[in-house]
Design a protein around this motif. Sequence first.
Motif, short mmCIF file in Angstrom:
data_model
loop_
_atom_site.label_atom_id
_atom_site.label_comp_id
_atom_site.label_asym_id
_atom_site.label_seq_id
_atom_site.Cartn_x
_atom_site.Cartn_y
_atom_site.Cartn_z
N SER A 55 0.83 -1.21 0.00
CA SER A 55 0.00 0.00 0.00
C SER A 55 0.87 1.26 0.00
CB SER A 55 -0.94 0.00 1.20
OG SER A 55 -0.19 -0.02 2.41
N GLN A 56 2.01 1.22 0.68
CA GLN A 56 2.91 2.37 0.68
C GLN A 56 3.54 2.57 -0.70
OE1 GLN A 56 5.30 0.88 3.96
NE2 GLN A 56 4.66 2.61 5.25
N ASN A 99 -7.23 2.45 -9.34
CA ASN A 99 -7.55 1.05 -9.04
C ASN A 99 -6.60 0.08 -9.75
OD1 ASN A 99 -9.65 1.70 -7.33
ND2 ASN A 99 -11.20 1.58 -8.94
N PHE A 100 -6.23 0.43 -10.96
CA PHE A 100 -5.29 -0.41 -11.71
C PHE A 100 -3.94 -0.47 -11.00
CE2 PHE A 100 -1.93 -0.59 -15.01
CZ PHE A 100 -2.12 -1.90 -15.39
N ILE A 101 -3.45 0.67 -10.56
CA ILE A 101 -2.16 0.70 -9.86
C ILE A 101 -2.27 -0.05 -8.53
CG2 ILE A 101 -0.43 2.21 -8.79
CD1 ILE A 101 -0.41 2.19 -11.88
N ASN A 127 -2.65 13.67 -13.22
CA ASN A 127 -4.08 13.60 -13.54
C ASN A 127 -4.53 12.14 -13.56
OD1 ASN A 127 -4.07 16.41 -13.99
ND2 ASN A 127 -3.35 16.09 -16.07
N GLN A 128 -4.96 11.66 -12.43
CA GLN A 128 -5.39 10.27 -12.38
C GLN A 128 -6.88 10.19 -12.09
OE1 GLN A 128 -4.38 8.31 -8.55
NE2 GLN A 128 -2.85 9.93 -8.43
N ASP A 129 -7.50 9.18 -12.65
CA ASP A 129 -8.91 8.95 -12.36
C ASP A 129 -9.02 7.68 -11.51
OD1 ASP A 129 -8.28 7.05 -14.24
OD2 ASP A 129 -9.96 7.47 -15.57
N ALA A 130 -10.23 7.34 -11.16
CA ALA A 130 -10.45 6.19 -10.27
C ALA A 130 -10.01 4.88 -10.91
CB ALA A 130 -11.92 6.12 -9.88
N LEU A 174 1.37 6.43 -7.06
CA LEU A 174 0.25 7.30 -7.43
C LEU A 174 0.57 8.78 -7.19
CD1 LEU A 174 -2.85 5.26 -6.26
CD2 LEU A 174 -2.13 5.75 -8.60
N SER A 175 1.47 9.06 -6.26
CA SER A 175 1.84 10.45 -6.01
C SER A 175 2.60 11.06 -7.18
CB SER A 175 2.68 10.56 -4.73
OG SER A 175 3.97 10.01 -4.93
#
Length: 176
Positions: free
Chosen positions: A53-54, A72-74, A65-68, A60-61
């Motif tokens: 999770s870390q 979720n894929f990452i 411009n990311q969407d849900a 993700l940081s």
Amino acid sequence: MNEVVAKKYVKAILSDVKSNELNAFVENLSELAAAFASDKFKSIISLPTLKASQKVEFVLSLVKNQDAKFANFIKLLGANKRLELIPAILDEMKIEQSLLENTYRGEVVGNFDLSAEQLKALEENFSKKFNSKIKLDGSKSDYNGVKVELDDLGVEVNFSIDRLKSQMSEYILKAI
């Protein structure tokens, strides 16, 4: 092995992502794949002491411009300990995107510079020939002639001055 797994992820992505979301998805993957060029980034991703999770939060940081769906894929990649597949997934995604859009990239290599008009003429001719949109990039090299490479289509066309000279000499010698 990684390519096979990457293809499965790409197939799943394409079945879920709409065509208008595909470009944003590829752009986000490109940002992450660029980070894999850094050894520090690779070492952080492969640290066994960091929780999945870390690692996902860290990855993700980096995306602006990311969407849900992308998040979720990452998260899915992180949960399956496959974040290192991101560059391979990007490569496969670009290939599939080219196939969907019928657009291919290629390269013109020669020992001289090509003008924009010459590149455009080559693009138009190859586009007609393959009934696709072809985008060519020109580069200068030591190759004595001209070589056009369209890797995604599996096409290479070349004209070598050295080879032409050799064949002409051979033909003349046979004629004598």
